[in-house]
Design a protein around this motif. Structure first.
Motif, PDB file in Angstrom:
ATOM      1  N   THR A 277      11.522   4.794   8.394  1.00 39.53           N
ATOM      2  CA  THR A 277      11.520   6.262   8.391  1.00 39.53           C
ATOM      3  C   THR A 277      11.195   6.781   6.993  1.00 39.53           C
ATOM      4  OG1 THR A 277      13.181   6.236  10.130  1.00 39.53           O
ATOM      5  CG2 THR A 277      12.888   8.311   8.949  1.00 39.53           C
ATOM      6  N   LEU A 278      11.751   6.127   5.975  1.00 46.33           N
ATOM      7  CA  LEU A 278      11.470   6.508   4.590  1.00 46.33           C
ATOM      8  C   LEU A 278      10.003   6.271   4.232  1.00 46.33           C
ATOM      9  CD1 LEU A 278      14.695   5.041   2.913  1.00 46.33           C
ATOM     10  CD2 LEU A 278      14.138   7.473   3.204  1.00 46.33           C
ATOM     11  N   VAL A 279       9.421   5.211   4.804  1.00 43.31           N
ATOM     12  CA  VAL A 279       7.987   4.945   4.602  1.00 43.31           C
ATOM     13  C   VAL A 279       7.181   6.153   5.074  1.00 43.31           C
ATOM     14  CG1 VAL A 279       6.016   3.563   5.395  1.00 43.31           C
ATOM     15  CG2 VAL A 279       8.133   2.420   4.737  1.00 43.31           C
ATOM     16  N   THR A 280       7.524   6.649   6.269  1.00 43.74           N
ATOM     17  CA  THR A 280       6.803   7.796   6.836  1.00 43.74           C
ATOM     18  C   THR A 280       6.920   9.012   5.931  1.00 43.74           C
ATOM     19  OG1 THR A 280       7.298   6.950   9.050  1.00 43.74           O
ATOM     20  CG2 THR A 280       6.582   9.247   8.901  1.00 43.74           C
ATOM     21  N   GLU A 281       8.092   9.187   5.326  1.00 43.97           N
ATOM     22  CA  GLU A 281       8.329  10.360   4.483  1.00 43.97           C
ATOM     23  C   GLU A 281       7.671  10.247   3.104  1.00 43.97           C
ATOM     24  OE1 GLU A 281      12.138  12.658   2.385  1.00 43.97           O
ATOM     25  OE2 GLU A 281      12.490  11.414   4.158  1.00 43.97           O
ATOM     26  N   PHE A 282       7.752   9.067   2.498  1.00 41.93           N
ATOM     27  CA  PHE A 282       7.354   8.938   1.089  1.00 41.93           C
ATOM     28  C   PHE A 282       5.999   8.256   0.835  1.00 41.93           C
ATOM     29  CE2 PHE A 282      11.955   9.389   0.660  1.00 41.93           C
ATOM     30  CZ  PHE A 282      12.080  10.221  -0.440  1.00 41.93           C
ATOM     31  N   SER A 283       5.647   7.262   1.630  1.00 42.06           N
ATOM     32  CA  SER A 283       4.560   6.344   1.236  1.00 42.06           C
ATOM     33  C   SER A 283       3.177   6.993   1.286  1.00 42.06           C
ATOM     34  CB  SER A 283       4.574   5.104   2.124  1.00 42.06           C
ATOM     35  OG  SER A 283       3.695   4.123   1.576  1.00 42.06           O
ATOM     36  N   GLN A 284       2.328   6.549   0.357  1.00 43.62           N
ATOM     37  CA  GLN A 284       0.951   7.058   0.279  1.00 43.62           C
ATOM     38  C   GLN A 284      -0.083   5.933   0.386  1.00 43.62           C
ATOM     39  OE1 GLN A 284       1.934   8.991  -3.558  1.00 43.62           O
ATOM     40  NE2 GLN A 284       1.102  10.879  -2.659  1.00 43.62           N
ATOM     41  N   SER A 285       0.334   4.786   0.934  1.00 47.57           N
ATOM     42  CA  SER A 285      -0.617   3.661   1.067  1.00 47.57           C
ATOM     43  C   SER A 285      -1.054   3.513   2.514  1.00 47.57           C
ATOM     44  CB  SER A 285       0.029   2.347   0.591  1.00 47.57           C
ATOM     45  OG  SER A 285       1.008   1.937   1.518  1.00 47.57           O
ATOM     46  N   GLY A 286      -2.105   2.693   2.719  1.00 51.67           N
ATOM     47  CA  GLY A 286      -2.658   2.484   4.056  1.00 51.67           C
ATOM     48  C   GLY A 286      -1.673   1.865   5.021  1.00 51.67           C
ATOM     49  N   SER A 287      -0.695   1.122   4.495  1.00 53.18           N
ATOM     50  CA  SER A 287       0.274   0.447   5.371  1.00 53.18           C
ATOM     51  C   SER A 287       1.261   1.428   6.008  1.00 53.18           C
ATOM     52  CB  SER A 287       1.053  -0.612   4.580  1.00 53.18           C
ATOM     53  OG  SER A 287       1.833   0.006   3.566  1.00 53.18           O
ATOM     54  N   LYS A 288       1.214   2.694   5.599  1.00 47.88           N
ATOM     55  CA  LYS A 288       2.129   3.721   6.128  1.00 47.88           C
ATOM     56  C   LYS A 288       2.024   3.826   7.646  1.00 47.88           C
ATOM     57  CE  LYS A 288       3.136   8.675   5.670  1.00 47.88           C
ATOM     58  NZ  LYS A 288       2.872   9.902   4.883  1.00 47.88           N
ATOM     59  N   ALA A 289       0.810   3.701   8.149  1.00 49.53           N
ATOM     60  CA  ALA A 289       0.581   3.817   9.603  1.00 49.53           C
ATOM     61  C   ALA A 289       1.290   2.716  10.374  1.00 49.53           C
ATOM     62  CB  ALA A 289      -0.920   3.783   9.890  1.00 49.53           C
ATOM     63  N   ASN A 290       1.616   1.630   9.691  1.00 44.17           N
ATOM     64  CA  ASN A 290       2.260   0.475  10.337  1.00 44.17           C
ATOM     65  C   ASN A 290       3.723   0.357   9.903  1.00 44.17           C
ATOM     66  OD1 ASN A 290       2.220  -1.833  11.974  1.00 44.17           O
ATOM     67  ND2 ASN A 290       1.794  -3.174  10.223  1.00 44.17           N
ATOM     68  N   GLY A 291       4.307   1.472   9.482  1.00 45.62           N
ATOM     69  CA  GLY A 291       5.693   1.436   9.028  1.00 45.62           C
ATOM     70  C   GLY A 291       5.864   0.696   7.719  1.00 45.62           C
ATOM     71  N   GLY A 292       4.760   0.552   6.964  1.00 42.87           N
ATOM     72  CA  GLY A 292       4.804  -0.130   5.670  1.00 42.87           C
ATOM     73  C   GLY A 292       4.820  -1.649   5.768  1.00 42.87           C
ATOM     74  N   LEU A 293       4.648  -2.183   6.971  1.00 43.35           N
ATOM     75  CA  LEU A 293       4.731  -3.639   7.165  1.00 43.35           C
ATOM     76  C   LEU A 293       3.550  -4.377   6.535  1.00 43.35           C
ATOM     77  CD1 LEU A 293       5.972  -4.450  10.793  1.00 43.35           C
ATOM     78  CD2 LEU A 293       7.022  -5.150   8.636  1.00 43.35           C
ATOM     79  N   ILE A 294       3.844  -5.456   5.802  1.00 49.44           N
ATOM     80  CA  ILE A 294       2.823  -6.353   5.241  1.00 49.44           C
ATOM     81  C   ILE A 294       3.296  -7.786   5.476  1.00 49.44           C
ATOM     82  CG2 ILE A 294       1.578  -7.084   3.179  1.00 49.44           C
ATOM     83  CD1 ILE A 294       2.277  -4.393   1.918  1.00 49.44           C
ATOM     84  N   GLY A 295       2.431  -8.605   6.050  1.00 50.39           N
ATOM     85  CA  GLY A 295       2.781 -10.023   6.236  1.00 50.39           C
ATOM     86  C   GLY A 295       2.712 -10.455   7.682  1.00 50.39           C
ATOM     87  N   PRO A 296       3.196 -11.674   7.960  1.00 50.28           N
ATOM     88  CA  PRO A 296       3.855 -12.585   7.015  1.00 50.28           C
ATOM     89  C   PRO A 296       2.907 -13.161   5.960  1.00 50.28           C
ATOM     90  CG  PRO A 296       3.589 -13.641   9.162  1.00 50.28           C
ATOM     91  CD  PRO A 296       3.133 -12.228   9.322  1.00 50.28           C
TER      92      PRO A 296
END
Length: 347
Positions: A225-244
């Motif tokens: 939820t915080l990702v949606t509010e704060f993040s400005q990167s491309g991963s925002k659309a995926n809830g900020g998930l990177i990996g594995p």
């Protein structure tokens, strides 16, 4: 002598057929001066990482010195190769036209060549279909001898495989895999006097924003939820998930940061070239030894790889003891015998 690796004398116009100088006969098969020069140049080319010709060997003192060092082993390997090839012929092995055609098609496919580019590549390497066939046939015979005479000696039992697995656990490790969520806050830069500079106030504002997000996450707010509010990167659309991600393959700084962390932990803010980044370890799958059942084939390949080299050397040595080796060059004979004697001392 041969060590000078002099360029072959140009053919006289009236004698188009040039007889090659035979250096040694092994069970009737010949090894010529031309073949030795080709192997010498090939070995030196690999060491020097550049194209070479017989003239280079004449004119470059350092190359000539290197040549003297590598020639004894080249000769010894050539003799052993001939012994193995002759064994293949004794077994009745023969490269058929259909097999040769399959080899050629495989070469073209692996190198993404059509007929025209394949012919051009052959010309550039001074290669003809006849020479290529002879080389492939020799390799076919060598592999045939390996499978017929040597392979039965290198079969391993289940217990031998398990013993190797228990003795070398580090060779069968599953790497640490890590999945993270990120919040990325960008810090705009501006051009001044031709250079990109960062406005201090904007940098401080971005840091305050990422710290605020971290504080809320540490108090238990949902990170996605915080990702949606704060993040400005491309991963925002995926809830900020990177990996594995494989921890061993990450940049050193990230590896040091994430290495000690556990699932659920949140890192200190990171300054990146574009701003600030906050990482939470979503899932960390620690490095472990793969179960034997999973790596059984890998274990077998490792053990057989080590054993095949030893058994092939033993097998060739036994054939060498029965081979008829007729030297036509006394200097090379001395080099060969000295090399064999030095190998026995090593063994």
């Amino acid at each position: 002598g041969v060590l000078a690796a002099q360029a072959p004398a140009p053919a006289v116009q009236s004698r188009p057929v040039v007889l090659q100088k035979v250096l040694v006969k092994v069970n009737g098969a010949i090894f010529t001066k031309t073949e030795l020069e080709e192997l010498q140049i090939e070995a030196l080319r690999e060491q020097a990482q550049r194209e070479l010709t017989p003239m280079d060997l004449q004119n470059d003192a350092a190359l000539r010195e290197q040549l003297i060092k590598i020639t004894p082993e080249i000769i010894a390997n050539a003799v052993d190769y001939l012994i193995v090839i002759q064994r293949g012929r004794e077994l009745g092995l023969r490269l058929s036209d259909a097999q040769f055609k399959d080899y050629i098609e495989g070469i073209k496919k692996d190198n993404q060549l059509d007929d025209k580019t394949f012919q051009l590549a052959m010309q550039q390497q001074g290669m003809t279909m006849e020479i290529l066939r002879k080389r492939l046939e020799k390799e076919y015979l060598r592999q045939g001898v390996m499978s017929r005479d040597v392979a039965p000696r290198i079969a391993i039992t289940e217990e031998e495989a398990r013993q190797y697995y228990r003795a070398h656990p580090d060779e069968f490790m599953k790497p640490t895999m890590i999945t993270v969520r990120e919040i990325s806050v960008l810090v705009p830069s501006e051009a001044r006097a031709g250079e990109q500079v960062v406005n201090v106030a904007l940098d401080e504002a971005a840091l305050a924003k990422i710290n605020a997000a971290r504080e809320r996450a540490l108090k238990g707010e949902d990170f996605a939820t915080l990702v949606t509010e704060f993040s400005q990167s491309g991963s925002k659309a995926n809830g900020g998930l990177i990996g594995p991600l494989n921890l061993n393959e990450l940049a050193e700084g990230l590896r040091k940061l994430l290495g000690p962390m556990k699932t659920g932990e949140i890192a200190e803010p990171l300054r990146t070239p574009t701003g600030y980044q906050l990482l939470k370890v979503e899932l960390k799958d620690e490095s472990t030894v793969e179960p034997f059942e999973v790596v059984r084939n890998q274990v077998g390949d490792k053990v057989q790889g080590e054993r095949s080299q030893v058994e092939m050397l033993k097998f060739v040595e036994s054939l060498r003891g029965q081979a008829i080796i007729e030297w036509k060059d006394e200097d090379l004979k001395k080099l060969y015998e000295q090399y064999r004697a030095s190998q026995k001392k090593v063994d």
